[in-house]
Structure formats: structure tokens, C-alpha cells
Design a protein around this motif. Structure first.
Motif, short mmCIF file in Angstrom:
data_model
loop_
_atom_site.label_atom_id
_atom_site.label_comp_id
_atom_site.label_asym_id
_atom_site.label_seq_id
_atom_site.Cartn_x
_atom_site.Cartn_y
_atom_site.Cartn_z
N PHE A 70 4.26 -16.94 29.41
CA PHE A 70 3.61 -15.64 29.64
C PHE A 70 4.61 -14.50 29.58
CE2 PHE A 70 0.82 -18.70 31.84
CZ PHE A 70 -0.37 -18.41 31.18
N ARG A 71 4.14 -13.38 29.05
CA ARG A 71 4.97 -12.18 28.95
C ARG A 71 4.67 -11.16 30.04
NH1 ARG A 71 7.49 -15.24 26.75
NH2 ARG A 71 8.08 -15.38 24.56
N ASN A 72 3.48 -11.25 30.65
CA ASN A 72 3.09 -10.30 31.68
C ASN A 72 1.98 -10.92 32.52
OD1 ASN A 72 0.41 -9.53 30.36
ND2 ASN A 72 1.85 -8.95 28.75
N THR A 73 1.73 -10.33 33.69
CA THR A 73 0.71 -10.88 34.57
C THR A 73 -0.69 -10.67 34.02
OG1 THR A 73 0.66 -8.82 35.86
CG2 THR A 73 2.11 -10.59 36.64
N GLY A 74 -0.86 -9.69 33.13
CA GLY A 74 -2.17 -9.47 32.53
C GLY A 74 -2.65 -10.68 31.75
N VAL A 94 -3.94 -15.24 24.59
CA VAL A 94 -5.05 -15.45 25.52
C VAL A 94 -6.25 -16.01 24.78
CG1 VAL A 94 -6.75 -14.26 26.97
CG2 VAL A 94 -4.31 -13.72 27.20
N GLN A 95 -6.56 -15.46 23.62
CA GLN A 95 -7.69 -15.92 22.83
C GLN A 95 -7.51 -17.38 22.40
OE1 GLN A 95 -7.86 -13.03 19.66
NE2 GLN A 95 -8.93 -11.51 20.92
N SER A 96 -6.29 -17.75 22.04
CA SER A 96 -6.02 -19.13 21.62
C SER A 96 -6.27 -20.11 22.75
CB SER A 96 -4.56 -19.24 21.13
OG SER A 96 -4.24 -20.58 20.81
N VAL A 97 -5.72 -19.82 23.93
CA VAL A 97 -5.90 -20.73 25.06
C VAL A 97 -7.36 -20.78 25.49
CG1 VAL A 97 -5.24 -21.22 27.44
CG2 VAL A 97 -3.52 -20.40 25.84
N THR A 98 -8.04 -19.65 25.47
CA THR A 98 -9.45 -19.61 25.83
C THR A 98 -10.28 -20.49 24.91
OG1 THR A 98 -9.24 -17.36 26.73
CG2 THR A 98 -11.45 -18.10 26.13
N GLN A 99 -10.03 -20.42 23.62
CA GLN A 99 -10.76 -21.24 22.66
C GLN A 99 -10.50 -22.73 22.90
OE1 GLN A 99 -9.31 -21.43 18.59
NE2 GLN A 99 -11.41 -21.41 17.79
N ILE A 100 -9.24 -23.08 23.12
CA ILE A 100 -8.88 -24.49 23.36
C ILE A 100 -9.53 -24.98 24.64
CG2 ILE A 100 -6.96 -26.03 23.95
CD1 ILE A 100 -5.21 -24.19 22.10
N ALA A 122 5.26 -8.44 16.33
CA ALA A 122 6.29 -8.26 15.31
C ALA A 122 5.70 -8.07 13.92
CB ALA A 122 7.25 -9.44 15.31
N ASN A 123 4.59 -8.75 13.66
CA ASN A 123 4.01 -8.74 12.30
C ASN A 123 2.84 -7.78 12.12
OD1 ASN A 123 5.26 -11.15 10.58
ND2 ASN A 123 5.19 -11.78 12.72
N GLN A 124 2.17 -7.44 13.21
CA GLN A 124 1.06 -6.48 13.14
C GLN A 124 1.20 -5.52 14.33
OE1 GLN A 124 -2.65 -8.68 12.90
NE2 GLN A 124 -1.81 -10.11 11.42
N PRO A 125 2.23 -4.70 14.32
CA PRO A 125 2.61 -3.91 15.50
C PRO A 125 1.63 -2.82 15.90
CG PRO A 125 3.95 -3.29 13.62
CD PRO A 125 3.18 -4.50 13.20
N ASN A 126 0.72 -2.43 15.03
CA ASN A 126 -0.17 -1.31 15.33
C ASN A 126 -1.50 -1.73 15.96
OD1 ASN A 126 1.67 0.60 14.24
ND2 ASN A 126 0.95 0.11 12.18
N GLU A 127 -1.69 -3.02 16.17
CA GLU A 127 -2.94 -3.52 16.75
C GLU A 127 -2.93 -3.39 18.28
OE1 GLU A 127 -5.59 -4.57 15.00
OE2 GLU A 127 -4.49 -4.08 13.15
N ASP A 128 -4.12 -3.40 18.86
CA ASP A 128 -4.28 -3.36 20.31
C ASP A 128 -4.38 -4.80 20.84
OD1 ASP A 128 -4.93 -2.97 22.95
OD2 ASP A 128 -6.92 -2.12 22.57
N TYR A 129 -3.40 -5.22 21.62
CA TYR A 129 -3.37 -6.59 22.14
C TYR A 129 -3.57 -6.63 23.66
CZ TYR A 129 -1.38 -7.53 17.54
OH TYR A 129 -1.19 -7.64 16.17
N SER A 130 -4.18 -5.62 24.20
CA SER A 130 -4.37 -5.57 25.64
C SER A 130 -5.50 -6.48 26.09
CB SER A 130 -4.67 -4.13 26.07
OG SER A 130 -5.87 -3.66 25.46
N GLY A 131 -5.41 -6.94 27.35
CA GLY A 131 -6.48 -7.72 27.97
C GLY A 131 -6.95 -8.89 27.13
N PRO A 132 -8.25 -9.01 26.92
CA PRO A 132 -8.79 -10.15 26.17
C PRO A 132 -8.47 -10.11 24.68
CG PRO A 132 -10.54 -8.60 26.72
CD PRO A 132 -9.31 -8.14 27.45
N ARG A 133 -7.89 -9.01 24.19
CA ARG A 133 -7.51 -8.92 22.77
C ARG A 133 -6.19 -9.63 22.48
NH1 ARG A 133 -9.25 -3.86 24.34
NH2 ARG A 133 -11.17 -3.10 23.33
N ASP A 134 -5.49 -10.03 23.52
CA ASP A 134 -4.21 -10.74 23.36
C ASP A 134 -4.46 -12.03 22.58
OD1 ASP A 134 -2.06 -12.66 23.98
OD2 ASP A 134 -1.37 -11.15 25.41
N PRO A 135 -3.81 -12.23 21.42
CA PRO A 135 -4.09 -13.42 20.61
C PRO A 135 -3.68 -14.72 21.29
CG PRO A 135 -2.22 -12.20 19.73
CD PRO A 135 -2.84 -11.33 20.77
#
Length: 316
Positions: free
Chosen positions: A225-229, A201-207, A186-199
């Protein structure tokens, strides 16, 4: 082997639903509920006898809470008891979100829910009390854990919340993935959030990596979760709580699933932290996404709790 079976080999799969038939179908180890899921389940025909039973119980209850509040608590516990007849593991039952900033009231409600489970013949070790990861909620959980009441800290959106939960020695946290992604889209709609770029996913991975690196016992259970990816990117996490629709998609997918997270490979290069209340509140203040999503989540759960109470009131 389908992806759901493959996931179960490396992660404890939890059903994020109050729908008993969906739980029977997917055979998860645990299940989680919240006010929104209880409200959805309560509208199913199969649950109408539980609603009638909850109202009957509340009419005979002699405590300081209202008839409607008692009926809602009883309904949540009754649904939890039904689910526990199907699953081998744990049920998560949530404290009223309107108590999210009241430590003492949260503690009192948690004790009440655990007593209700006890009266129904359910050992407290099979129940996780879900509490929003506010500062007050985390401190309530710390006190409850010292009494042997296990807690699931939910609506967790940032690293500081996770650090505070680990320091409080809570049993489990539910860091949200999809709602983080929602905010960034919603706030940065032009970014690529696929796969490991999903923020999310990155948050949970860091934790997860931080907890394993520093030897915390608190379980990390990715949620929302929003998708199986997103689920696939967190394969290997301690637990993942997944909606029936996404469980079905995983079950139909027979392609390969590889492990992404493991305790052996966990390394964040983050020194062990300890946060004061002021540190925690400042960190939340500075994280616009986490502050907005925590407040929004509490409001949404509170609204669904109110809708459930209105429905109970109409049945009186």
C-alpha cells in the motif's frame, strides 16, 4: 474507535515488517516478511545476535548449499520465530526470488524452510511459504499444498495470476496494490486515481469478488500500500498486510471507516475460468503492467537477497 481498530473488526490485519518492536506496538494477527524486509531488519542492533546465531548454525550445517545461503535461510527463520512469539497467527517467509522460474528448486527450498521451523519447535500450520506468482511458482505451490505446506503467492499483479492460484488451491495470495498504482502514475500521469479509481484497488476488488462468487477457499490479502486511502477502499478484504507507518496513521485517525468488501455482496459476473500454461503466459504477455511489475519485483527481491548475502559474508 480509531480506524485501525475498526479495520480489525472486519479484516485480519497483518504487519508487513520484520521489525519486532513495530509488531508489538500494533498487535497484528499475522506478519509477512520478504528479502527486503529481512535485509532492513538485519541492520537493526536487536537482530545482531540472530545473525551471529545464523552464521554459527550454518557453519555446522551439512548439506549441499553454501554457508552463506544456509545462514540467510536460518536468519529468515530465526526472525520468523521471534515474530511468532508475539503474534497469535501466521508468519510468511519467502523463498529466494532467484528460484522464481525453477519449480523443483522452489519446492526444495520450501521444504527446507519448513523443516527448519519444525526443528525450532514451530508447527508448519503457522508458516506460509512466500513464492512469486510465476507459472513455475504457482505449480510449485500446488505441489507443496498437496504435502500440507501452506503457501502465500506474492508479486501478484493481474487477474490471470489470481485465477491460476485459485485453481492450484493455494492457501493465500498477496495481490499488490501500490506497485500497480506506481505503474499507472508513471505511464498515465494525468488520470485521476483517487479512491475507488485506484487501479490497484480495482484489481484486488475484482479478485476478491471473483473468489467469493465462485467459492474459492484461497485467502485474498491485499499488499503493497502507498497510502491509507487504498487500505480504506479494501476494508472487509480477507486480510491486508500493512507497513508500520500506515498502521500508525490508521491508529491516529478516529474518523469513521466503512466496509467496502463482503462475501455477501461479491459479484463480478465473470464465469469461472481455468487457465492452461499457454493461456497464463499469453495473458501475462498481453498485460504490460503485470509483466513489467512481476519482473521488476523479482529483480528487486533478488538484489536485496544478494545484499543480505554480502552482509553475511562480511560477518564470516
Amino acid at each position: 474507535m480509531n480506524k485501525l481498530d475498526a479495520l480489525k473488526d472486519m479484516t485480519v490485519v497483518v504487519a508487513d515488517t520484520g521489525d519486532i518492536e513495530a509488531i508489538r506496538q500494533h498487535q497484528p494477527a499475522d506478519a509477512t516478511t520478504n528479502p527486503s524486509l529481512i535485509l532492513k531488519a538485519a541492520q537493526l542492533d536487536a537482530y545482531q545476535p540472530l545473525i551471529a546465531g545464523a552464521i554459527s548454525w550454518a557453519k555446522q550445517c551439512n548439506n549441499s548449499e553454501s554457508l552463506v545461503s544456509n545462514a540467510c535461510d536460518k536468519l529468515a527463520v530465526a526472525i520468523g520465530c521471534e515474530i511468532l512469539q508475539i503474534i497469535p497467527g501466521l508468519i510468511s517467509t519467502e523463498v529466494d526470488a532467484r528460484l522464481s522460474f525453477d519449480r523443483e528448486a522452489t519446492i526444495a527450498k520450501a521444504r527446507k524452510l519448513i523443516q527448519m521451523y519444525h526443528d525450532a519447535g514451530i508447527d508448519k500450520d503457522r508458516v506460509l511459504i512466500k513464492i512469486a506468482a510465476t507459472w513455475e511458482g504457482i505449480q510449485a505451490a500446488k505441489a507443496l499444498e498437496s504435502e500440507g505446506i501452506h503457501c502465500n503467492l506474492t508479486l501478484l499483479f493481474n487477474f490471470s495470476q489470481a485465477v491460476a492460484c485459485a485453481e492450484a488451491d493455494v492457501t493465500l495470495i498477496s495481490p499488490f496494490v501500490g506497485r500497480i498504482l506506481d505503474w499507472y502514475k508513471a505511464n498515465q500521469p494525468n488520470e485521476d486515481y483517487s479512491g475507488p479509481r485506484d487501479p490497484g484497488v480495482q484489481s484486488v476488488t475484482q479478485i476478491y469478488n471473483y473468489y467469493k462468487q465462485h467459492g474459492y477457499n484461497t485467502v485474498v490479502m491485499g499488499a503493497s500500500f502507498r497510502n491509507t486511502g487504498e487500505i480504506e477502499q479494501l476494508a472487509g478484504c480477507d486480510k491486508l498486510t500493512i507497513s508500520p507507518d500506515l498502521l500508525s496513521q490508521l491508529q491516529l485517525d478516529t474518523s469513521t471507516l466503512s466496509r467496502k468488501l463482503s462475501a455477501e455482496n461479491a459479484d463480478t459476473n465473470i464465469e469461472k475460468l481455468s487457465l492452461s500454461e499457454a493461456d497464463f503466459r499469453w495473458a501475462m504477455n498481453q498485460d504490460v503492467m503485470a509483466a513489467e511489475k512481476l519482473a521488476d519485483g523479482i529483480r528487486r527481491f533478488a538484489a536485496d537477497q544478494q545484499t543480505l548475502e554480502d552482509m553475511i559474508q562480511q560477518n564470516l
